[in-house]
Write a protein that holds these residues in place. Structure first.
Motif, short mmCIF file in Angstrom:
data_model
loop_
_atom_site.label_atom_id
_atom_site.label_comp_id
_atom_site.label_asym_id
_atom_site.label_seq_id
_atom_site.Cartn_x
_atom_site.Cartn_y
_atom_site.Cartn_z
N LEU A 43 32.05 47.89 48.90
CA LEU A 43 32.80 49.13 49.11
C LEU A 43 31.87 50.32 49.30
O LEU A 43 32.13 51.21 50.14
CB LEU A 43 33.73 49.39 47.92
CG LEU A 43 34.89 48.39 47.75
CD1 LEU A 43 35.66 48.70 46.47
CD2 LEU A 43 35.81 48.42 48.96
N LEU A 44 30.77 50.35 48.55
CA LEU A 44 29.79 51.43 48.70
C LEU A 44 29.15 51.39 50.09
O LEU A 44 28.95 52.43 50.73
CB LEU A 44 28.71 51.31 47.62
CG LEU A 44 27.59 52.35 47.66
CD1 LEU A 44 28.15 53.76 47.48
CD2 LEU A 44 26.53 52.05 46.60
N LEU A 45 28.85 50.18 50.59
CA LEU A 45 28.27 50.05 51.92
C LEU A 45 29.25 50.53 52.99
O LEU A 45 28.87 51.25 53.93
CB LEU A 45 27.88 48.59 52.17
CG LEU A 45 27.29 48.28 53.54
CD1 LEU A 45 26.01 49.07 53.78
CD2 LEU A 45 27.03 46.78 53.68
N LEU A 46 30.52 50.14 52.87
CA LEU A 46 31.52 50.59 53.83
C LEU A 46 31.69 52.10 53.79
O LEU A 46 31.83 52.76 54.84
CB LEU A 46 32.86 49.89 53.55
CG LEU A 46 32.90 48.38 53.82
CD1 LEU A 46 34.25 47.81 53.39
CD2 LEU A 46 32.65 48.09 55.29
N ALA A 47 31.70 52.67 52.58
CA ALA A 47 31.82 54.13 52.47
C ALA A 47 30.61 54.82 53.08
O ALA A 47 30.74 55.88 53.73
CB ALA A 47 31.96 54.52 50.99
N LEU A 48 29.43 54.24 52.89
CA LEU A 48 28.22 54.81 53.46
C LEU A 48 28.25 54.77 54.99
O LEU A 48 27.90 55.74 55.66
CB LEU A 48 27.00 54.07 52.93
CG LEU A 48 25.63 54.58 53.40
CD1 LEU A 48 25.41 56.01 52.94
CD2 LEU A 48 24.52 53.68 52.86
N LEU A 49 28.69 53.63 55.55
CA LEU A 49 28.79 53.52 57.01
C LEU A 49 29.80 54.52 57.56
O LEU A 49 29.57 55.14 58.61
CB LEU A 49 29.19 52.09 57.39
CG LEU A 49 28.16 51.00 57.14
CD1 LEU A 49 28.73 49.63 57.50
CD2 LEU A 49 26.89 51.26 57.94
N TYR A 50 30.92 54.69 56.86
CA TYR A 50 31.92 55.66 57.30
C TYR A 50 31.36 57.07 57.25
O TYR A 50 31.58 57.88 58.17
CB TYR A 50 33.17 55.54 56.43
CG TYR A 50 34.24 56.55 56.78
CD1 TYR A 50 35.04 56.38 57.91
CD2 TYR A 50 34.44 57.66 55.98
CE1 TYR A 50 36.01 57.30 58.23
CE2 TYR A 50 35.42 58.60 56.29
CZ TYR A 50 36.20 58.41 57.42
OH TYR A 50 37.16 59.34 57.73
N THR A 51 30.63 57.39 56.17
CA THR A 51 30.05 58.73 56.05
C THR A 51 29.01 58.98 57.13
O THR A 51 28.96 60.07 57.72
CB THR A 51 29.42 58.89 54.66
OG1 THR A 51 30.41 58.61 53.66
CG2 THR A 51 28.89 60.29 54.46
N VAL A 52 28.18 57.98 57.41
CA VAL A 52 27.15 58.12 58.45
C VAL A 52 27.80 58.34 59.82
O VAL A 52 27.33 59.15 60.62
CB VAL A 52 26.24 56.88 58.45
CG1 VAL A 52 25.39 56.83 59.71
CG2 VAL A 52 25.35 56.87 57.22
N THR A 53 28.89 57.62 60.08
CA THR A 53 29.59 57.80 61.35
C THR A 53 30.27 59.17 61.42
O THR A 53 30.24 59.84 62.46
CB THR A 53 30.64 56.69 61.54
OG1 THR A 53 30.01 55.42 61.40
CG2 THR A 53 31.27 56.78 62.92
N LEU A 54 30.89 59.59 60.32
CA LEU A 54 31.60 60.86 60.30
C LEU A 54 30.65 62.05 60.45
O LEU A 54 31.00 63.05 61.10
CB LEU A 54 32.39 60.97 59.00
CG LEU A 54 33.33 62.17 58.84
CD1 LEU A 54 34.46 62.08 59.86
CD2 LEU A 54 33.89 62.23 57.43
N CYS A 55 29.45 61.94 59.89
CA CYS A 55 28.50 63.06 59.89
C CYS A 55 27.40 62.88 60.92
O CYS A 55 26.31 63.44 60.76
CB CYS A 55 27.88 63.21 58.50
SG CYS A 55 29.07 63.47 57.18
N LYS A 56 27.64 62.09 61.98
CA LYS A 56 26.57 61.82 62.93
C LYS A 56 26.13 63.07 63.67
O LYS A 56 24.95 63.19 64.05
CB LYS A 56 27.00 60.74 63.91
CG LYS A 56 28.14 61.12 64.82
CD LYS A 56 28.47 59.98 65.78
CE LYS A 56 29.60 60.34 66.72
NZ LYS A 56 29.90 59.20 67.65
N ALA A 57 27.03 64.03 63.89
CA ALA A 57 26.64 65.26 64.57
C ALA A 57 25.62 66.04 63.75
O ALA A 57 24.80 66.80 64.31
CB ALA A 57 27.87 66.12 64.84
N LEU A 58 25.64 65.89 62.43
CA LEU A 58 24.66 66.54 61.56
C LEU A 58 23.44 65.67 61.34
O LEU A 58 22.30 66.17 61.31
CB LEU A 58 25.32 66.87 60.22
CG LEU A 58 24.41 67.39 59.10
CD1 LEU A 58 23.84 68.74 59.48
CD2 LEU A 58 25.17 67.49 57.79
#
Length: 373
Positions: A43-58
């Motif tokens: 779950l932590l890995l999935l949350a991290l991947l989602y966060t990385v995708t969501l914040c890719k512009a930054l």
């Protein structure tokens, strides 16, 4: 005369059974805790991947600026050791870098736009040259259609027109300029205040021995990552220059443009070489009349990049920097899926940097061992 206690064996057997039951419960609890830990890590890995995708512009400008700063830091540090302030050395270096990149963009933009706008015409011009390759396929297709429909149907594909409106340029320009300005400012501040950040990291580390270890680890990582990135930049630049000269000798149109494509595509191992070879093959087919002459640029580049990838780069970087092809492809797939083309370009530098960092962190040396070739 004392009689033996008949209940003693029963008590010992009961105690043994109780201990066995307790051990079984402990093992079961450990299995449950291990399963919960695995689930939480997933779950932590999935949350991290989602966060990385969501914040890719930054994150994309931040990661790119960090790599550029690490690559240029040895230059600024070497100049600063001779008494010149870091801010002045970083300013001069950034101005030179911006001037060089701006000049390159100015030289490459006109031919790139010409090829982009003339793509439909170019495709129509070299399609007839491939007729002796496609004629057997077309004959088989007509025979199949005759059997199915009773008469052959011949459809000629019409290439779609490529057009870029003024609104597309106006709407995209502010985002591109903002990203470029962000990267430039971040690189400048990394070069000027990088050592200050290191000192702050050492100051918050408890104990003198931990401070010394933190300095050693951070300095080692900084040196190795800087060496890798700077060496990779120089190798790719040399590959682009050699490709430009080779294509110029072979009378290819716009050799400087394709040399720049080869240089940037080489940051993506395997895939970049295949893409560049394919592009050179298509350009050769569109520009030259004979098949042999058209294939020559792509074949020469394939030989050049094979020599670079199998001999030059391993010899210069050494065995410690070499990565497993499977790890590279998986890493490219993941970051290309998350960040697109920027992720594919930054994937291998990120993998190498993570490998070098995990080799210095206790408990994570297995990762460096897994991804090493």
């Amino acid at each position: 005369m004392n009689m033996p206690d008949a209940g003693a064996p029963d008590e010992a057997a009961a105690a043994h059974a109780h201990d066995r039951f307790e051990r079984r419960n402990v093992r079961g609890m450990r299995r449950h805790l291990r399963a919960i830990r695995v689930l939480l890590n997933a779950l932590l890995l999935l949350a991290l991947l989602y966060t990385v995708t969501l914040c890719k512009a930054l994150l994309i400008p931040l990661v790119l600026a960090a790599f550029i700063g690490l690559a240029l830091n040895p230059v600024v540090a070497g100049v600063a050791r001779h008494g010149l302030p870091r801010w002045l050395a970083a300013s001069v270096l950034m101005l030179a870098l911006i001037g060089g990149i701006g000049t390159g963009i100015g030289l490459l933009t006109p031919p790139a736009l010409d090829w982009f706008h003339e793509a439909p015409t170019t495709i129509r011009s070299f399609v007839p040259k491939l007729e002796h390759f496609t004629q057997p396929l077309e004959a088989a297709n007509r025979a199949t259609q005759t059997l199915v429909n009773g008469h052959p149907v011949r459809v000629r594909p019409q290439p779609a027109d490529v057009a870029v409106s003024a609104w597309d340029v106006v709407s995209t320009a502010p985002k591109v300029l903002a990203a470029i300005l962000t990267v430039v400012l971040l690189v400048f501040f990394f070069l000027v205040y990088g050592d200050l950040l290191l000192r702050r990291l050492v100051e918050i580390t408890p104990g003198f021995s931990y401070k010394r270890q933190a300095v050693s680890v951070v300095r080692g990582i900084q040196h190795e990552v800087s060496r890798y990135i700077l060496t990779t930049l120089l190798i790719n630049f040399a590959l682009g220059a050699l490709t430009t000269g080779l294509l110029w000798l072979l009378h290819m149109p716009d050799p400087l443009l394709w040399g720049a494509v080869a240089m940037f595509a080489n940051f993506i191992p395997y895939v970049g070489a295949i893409v560049t070879t394919t592009v050179l093959l298509l350009v050769g087919l569109a520009h030259f009349d004979t098949i042999g002459h058209a294939l020559l640029p792509a074949l020469c580049f394939a030989g050049l990049t094979a020599f670079e990838g199998n001999l030059v780069t391993p010899l210069i970087l050494g065995r410690r920097m070499r990565l497993s092809p499977i790890a590279i492809l998986v890493w490219l797939l993941v970051w290309g899926w998350l960040w697109g083309i920027p992720g594919a370009l930054l994937a291998v530098p990120m993998l190498t940097s993570v490998k070098l960092i995990t080799e210095h962190v206790r408990g994570w040396t297995w990762f460096g061992h897994m991804v090493q070739r």
